[in-house]
Design an enzyme around this catalytic site. Structure first.
Site, short mmCIF file in Angstrom:
data_model
loop_
_atom_site.label_atom_id
_atom_site.label_comp_id
_atom_site.label_asym_id
_atom_site.label_seq_id
_atom_site.Cartn_x
_atom_site.Cartn_y
_atom_site.Cartn_z
N ARG A 51 0.81 -1.22 0.00
CA ARG A 51 0.00 0.00 0.00
C ARG A 51 0.85 1.27 0.00
NH1 ARG A 51 -5.45 -0.92 3.63
NH2 ARG A 51 -6.19 -2.79 2.53
N ASP A 153 -15.43 10.22 7.68
CA ASP A 153 -14.42 9.19 7.50
C ASP A 153 -13.06 9.84 7.69
OD1 ASP A 153 -14.57 6.16 6.20
OD2 ASP A 153 -12.62 7.11 5.92
#
Length: 288
Positions: A51, A153
């Site tokens: 990632r 979020d």
């Protein structure tokens, strides 16, 4: 039976494009825990590499150590948002954990009889499928009622997706029959955008659940925080639950993920049904 001779296979050494050792991984674990409350399991080392390697390429750095040095430098604060975005998990789809939505529907019908605005907080909105599922449920259950959905979020990239409300056809195909045409407009490229009436119900903004204070100034009829706190250790979970309690109306509901169990916070919340909680008698009004 013929016994075949054993063949010694050559040992294959896999080399990474960028240097990444255990010390680098431990630095990352400490940083993401500090910034987002995420407790990375030691088994996630390969996932972390996959990632973050894109950020290292983009920044034209030579190693993870160099990336972490930059991240922790005086000018590294701007990169922290990208760092957190890369390591947060955003698996979601419309009407995920579908057993929650009939419960929400009945709850909203009951609350609508009391009059006033119905307020719902989706505390892990990801790319928006969850708050839009909540909005569709509200429009079907209490047509004409005033409903506001706060969608937050940690990841700013997914919030932008939710704000636009545009999804590929394969995601829309998972909707219940009739929902696609009722709630979405098909675009020229084959994607679908949530209708303006649906989008207007939802406000998207960034919020970090482990921040000491939250910019929320009202109580909610329902809070959705599903499949997020599985990444937190128990102390962090308890700290978040203590801040949820005063933000939930006395008869409000807290919807959590299928693998989340908060038995250790029985003084704050009690289980009402399958992964649905309500305030314990002495949990209402707790200070954050």
């Amino acid at each position: 039976m013929i016994k075949l001779p054993s063949i010694a296979l050559p040992k294959v050494e896999y080399t990474r494009e960028f240097a990444f050792n255990d010390a680098d991984f431990e630095r990352i674990r400490k940083l993401i825990y500090r910034e987002a409350g995420i407790a990375l399991n030691p088994s996630k080392k390969d996932m972390v590499y996959g990632r973050l390697v894109r950020r290292i390429r983009e920044l034209k750095l030579s190693s993870f150590a160099a990336y972490l040095d930059q991240l922790e430098s005086a000018s590294g604060r701007r990169e922290f948002e990208q760092f957190v975005n890369a390591l947060t998990t955003n698996l979601t789809f419309f009407f995920r954990e579908e057993h929650h939505f009939p419960i929400l529907s009945e709850h909203l019908k009951k609350k609508a009889q009391q009059g006033g605005e119905l307020a719902i907080w989706c505390a892990a909105a990801s790319t928006g499928e969850e708050p839009y599922s909540i909005a569709m449920t509200a429009l079907e259950s209490v047509p004409g009622a005033r409903v506001s959905i706060t969608a937050t979020d940690l990841d700013t990239t997914v919030l932008e997706t939710g704000r636009k409300g545009i999804y590929p056809a394969d995601k829309i195909a998972r909707l219940p029959a009739g929902h696609a045409t009722r709630f979405f407009d098909k675009q020229g490229d084959g994607s679908y955008q949530a209708k303006a009436a649906l989008r207007s119900m939802i406000s998207f903004s960034r919020l970090n659940l482990i921040d000491s204070t939250w910019p929320l100034r009202k109580q909610y009829d329902a809070i959705f925080c599903r499949n997020v706190m599985i990444y937190f250790d128990r102390d962090t979970q308890l700290a978040v639950l203590k801040k949820f309690a005063p933000l939930l109306k006395p008869d409000g509901l807290l919807f959590v993920g299928h693998s989340e169990n908060f038995y250790f916070a029985a003084d704050l919340f009690k289980l009402r049904g399958k992964t649905v909680y309500e305030l314990a008698a002495n949990g209402a009004g707790r200070s954050a």
